[in-house]
Design an enzyme around this catalytic site. Structure first.
Site, mmCIF file in Angstrom:
data_model
loop_
_atom_site.group_PDB
_atom_site.id
_atom_site.type_symbol
_atom_site.label_atom_id
_atom_site.label_comp_id
_atom_site.label_asym_id
_atom_site.label_seq_id
_atom_site.Cartn_x
_atom_site.Cartn_y
_atom_site.Cartn_z
ATOM 1 N N GLU A 18 0.831 -1.191 0.000
ATOM 2 C CA GLU A 18 0.000 0.000 0.000
ATOM 3 C C GLU A 18 0.871 1.249 0.000
ATOM 4 O O GLU A 18 1.869 1.317 0.723
ATOM 5 C CB GLU A 18 -0.894 0.008 1.245
ATOM 6 C CG GLU A 18 -1.792 1.220 1.368
ATOM 7 C CD GLU A 18 -2.586 1.230 2.658
ATOM 8 O OE1 GLU A 18 -3.327 2.197 2.881
ATOM 9 O OE2 GLU A 18 -2.443 0.268 3.449
ATOM 10 N N ILE A 20 2.017 4.980 0.902
ATOM 11 C CA ILE A 20 1.865 5.836 2.071
ATOM 12 C C ILE A 20 2.250 7.260 1.687
ATOM 13 O O ILE A 20 3.361 7.499 1.209
ATOM 14 C CB ILE A 20 2.749 5.357 3.237
ATOM 15 C CG1 ILE A 20 2.363 3.924 3.649
ATOM 16 C CG2 ILE A 20 2.623 6.299 4.434
ATOM 17 C CD1 ILE A 20 3.269 3.344 4.719
ATOM 18 N N ASP A 137 19.202 -1.172 8.029
ATOM 19 C CA ASP A 137 19.772 -0.028 7.303
ATOM 20 C C ASP A 137 18.992 1.221 7.710
ATOM 21 O O ASP A 137 18.453 1.943 6.881
ATOM 22 C CB ASP A 137 19.674 -0.264 5.797
ATOM 23 C CG ASP A 137 20.448 0.770 4.980
ATOM 24 O OD1 ASP A 137 21.340 1.435 5.564
ATOM 25 O OD2 ASP A 137 20.164 0.915 3.779
#
Length: 229
Positions: A18, A20, A137
């Site tokens: 999805e 954002i 990371d």
């Protein structure tokens, strides 16, 4: 939750998530930093034992950090010090020598391999973290705040390791392109998970790994930071 996953006919695979909508520059706010630090600490604290994955350092499948693969070999009973030194630190050191060998004429990295391994094992001796799912990371460019004011993280290089590894960009000074987080992030994190003895030395060791990784990707410009640490 992924919307769809699958394999490409030409090879490889895909993942659809999805979208954002992020608020520009919102993560520069102290409140956003503190929220991210608190949520990350709670995620780290809750993770051990809450998964179907093998409780060994590494990961069941190959992952990447940037453009480079990570050695995720999982061995039953493997200590954290052995995994980090062999499958993270020395692996990237060897890759760095290969990547920048023609530009290095002082032999420093090759000569440093054995002393570095011995020192790293000494630093990590007695440190027994629970294998925890890491982002891997985590820097300012891999997080954001949604339009609903929820902090989110993305672009992971996930594997099971020491939670402190996700704090490695603290104090990062190797160029402006990969900034770490501000003090409210770390204060909020350590309010949930206090620093353990030896944290500062381990932090330098984990940051050295990222210096080596950046040298492997971007080249000789990161060598002074590797040599300094």
């Amino acid at each position: 939750t992924p919307l769809h996953v699958g394999c490409l006919r030409s090879g490889g695979s895909f993942l659809i998530m999805e979208g954002i909508q992020l608020r520009p520059f919102a993560m520069l706010e102290d409140a956003a930093m503190a929220d991210l630090g608190m949520q990350l600490a709670h995620a780290h604290k809750a993770y051990p034992g809450q998964t179907h994955l093998s409780q060994e350092f590494g990961f069941p499948v190959a992952t990447n950090l940037g453009s480079l693969p990570l050695s995720n070999s999982q061995t039953e009973g493997q200590s954290w010090s052995h995994f980090f030194v062999q499958h993270r630190l020395l692996q990237r050191l060897r890759a760095g020598i290969t990547r920048c060998g023609e530009d290095l004429d002082d032999g420093f990295l090759l000569a440093a391999m054995d002393p570095l391994a011995a020192r790293a094992n000494q630093i990590l001796e007695g440190h027994v973290p629970s294998p925890t799912m890491l982002h891997g990371d985590l820097w300012l460019g891999n997080c954001g705040m949604s339009r609903d004011r929820e902090v989110v993280i993305f672009d992971p290089a996930g594997w099971l390791g020491d939670p402190e590894f996700d704090l490695a960009f603290e104090g990062w000074d190797a160029g402006r392109g990969f900034p770490g987080f501000s003090e409210p992030f770390y204060q909020a994190y350590h309010a949930v998970i206090p620093k353990e003895p030896g944290f500062e030395e381990r932090h330098r060791l984990y940051q050295l790994f990222h210096f080596l990784n950046h040298m492997c990707i971007y080249g000789i410009e990161y060598y002074p930071f590797v040599k300094r640490d």
